[in-house]
Design an enzyme around this catalytic site. Sequence first.
Site, PDB file in Angstrom:
ATOM      1  N   GLU A  67      80.388  80.911  20.545  1.00 42.15           N
ATOM      2  CA  GLU A  67      79.778  79.686  20.943  1.00 42.15           C
ATOM      3  C   GLU A  67      79.964  79.873  22.575  1.00 42.15           C
ATOM      4  O   GLU A  67      80.924  79.969  23.108  1.00 42.15           O
ATOM      5  CB  GLU A  67      80.906  78.386  20.663  1.00 42.15           C
ATOM      6  CG  GLU A  67      80.631  78.099  19.076  1.00 42.15           C
ATOM      7  CD  GLU A  67      81.370  76.794  18.941  1.00 42.15           C
ATOM      8  OE1 GLU A  67      81.009  75.999  17.876  1.00 42.15           O
ATOM      9  OE2 GLU A  67      82.495  76.418  19.508  1.00 42.15           O
ATOM     10  N   CYS A  68      78.782  79.492  23.022  1.00 43.19           N
ATOM     11  CA  CYS A  68      78.650  79.244  24.650  1.00 43.19           C
ATOM     12  C   CYS A  68      79.098  80.735  25.105  1.00 43.19           C
ATOM     13  O   CYS A  68      78.400  81.516  25.136  1.00 43.19           O
ATOM     14  CB  CYS A  68      79.442  77.872  25.126  1.00 43.19           C
ATOM     15  SG  CYS A  68      78.765  77.499  26.629  1.00 43.19           S
ATOM     16  N   GLY A  69      80.098  80.511  25.865  1.00 46.98           N
ATOM     17  CA  GLY A  69      80.714  82.015  26.309  1.00 46.98           C
ATOM     18  C   GLY A  69      80.837  83.002  25.694  1.00 46.98           C
ATOM     19  O   GLY A  69      80.425  84.146  25.976  1.00 46.98           O
TER      20      GLY A  69
END
Length: 431
Positions: A324-326
């Site tokens: 997720e994301c990073g």
Amino acid sequence: MTGLMIAAPQSGAGKTTVTLALLRALARQGVVVRSAKAGPDYIDPAFHAAASGRPCVNLDPWAMRPELVAGLAAETGNASAFVVEAMMGLFDGAADGSGSAAELAVSLGLNIVLVVDCAKQSHSVAALVRGFATHRPDVALAGLILNRVGSARHAALLREALAPLAIPVLGVLPRAAELALPERHLGLVQAGEHEALAAFLERAADWVAAGCDLNALAALAAPSAGGSASPTALPLTPLGQHIAIARDEAFAFAYPHLLDGWRRAGATLDFFSPLADEAPPVDADAVYLPGGYPELHAGKIAAAGAFRQGMRAAAARGTRIYGECGGYMVLGAGLTDGDGTRHAMLDLLPLETSFATRRLHLGYRRLQATDDFVWPGRLRGHEFHYATIVSEGPGEALFTAEDARGDDLGAFGRQKGSVCGSFLHVIDREA
């Protein structure tokens, strides 16, 4: 359910510092205090836990089903105080106007104390407070904390202006520049990186104890007795039966309610640190790379040979890997940091991202899974990052998404074999 919500007219009024100070002041008096953070914030809950000595959960009235919010709020255990920190301004929520801290307070029966930044006003404070007190007939203010008050004379003027409103002033706090917490692009510098956090919390507790009526605040924070709580609804099914989760300063953004829900569903959770060059356990059947700050540690991640080898071996075994994301950025081929230097990442997904040119992506998202590889059906989540997608190669998208108003945002993420991810933080399934 009852308890206390610390809210404010707007961000920056000092409600986080006041909340942390109150949690520590009550805890050192021997009060068993439990806290929650309204909204999708990852960073403030770790500060809450440091201040109170107990875990903190998120309560999100927009992204969580009502039964999940109610169940999480009711899990007070033997706590004798329950304190919720609001997000943004009291009536601010999603772009569609729903999901505000006021909405959460009404649904849980929380007593609202408004922290007002008085640094640049005197008698005008009455107009501001009157507006917040009367804006919604179902929202009542239980008290006020006047923050950043310059002098005894200033305090007297504020009290004089507020007297006709008959809302108790439960605290008057002087300006305290030394209590400002350092920030970076996604919010406060993380609690684990704050070298003098314990000393900060003690100073903050002294500040609140000297300026506030702690007994009155503790009484407002007392949970109701005799109520029966339903078991907390399980948020999302576990990614696997044995889940390896990256956890360190680069991978810190995992919601406690999700991890606790996976444990309650019978999953085993193991944690490993990519920054310490640790690989996921070879017997894990799922790997979760949560969000965080990989852009600040890209060189170290790129040099973590054991981590890289372990992740590639897991992908070769068919282990389900979700970022997720990073975490999504790290699953890609390369990440360009803020100085313009490209760092090789895991190259498990056809993705190039950059932090060199910042662009804010922020807001609640309604998600539709493209298949049942991670979680099927309709989901709710949040997006908050400054990274730019330089290229996103061919492959199946993980989600399609709309914003809170229902506007189509297109496809998000990629899936390749057993590896997938996106920039979206999934919070709960839709009701």
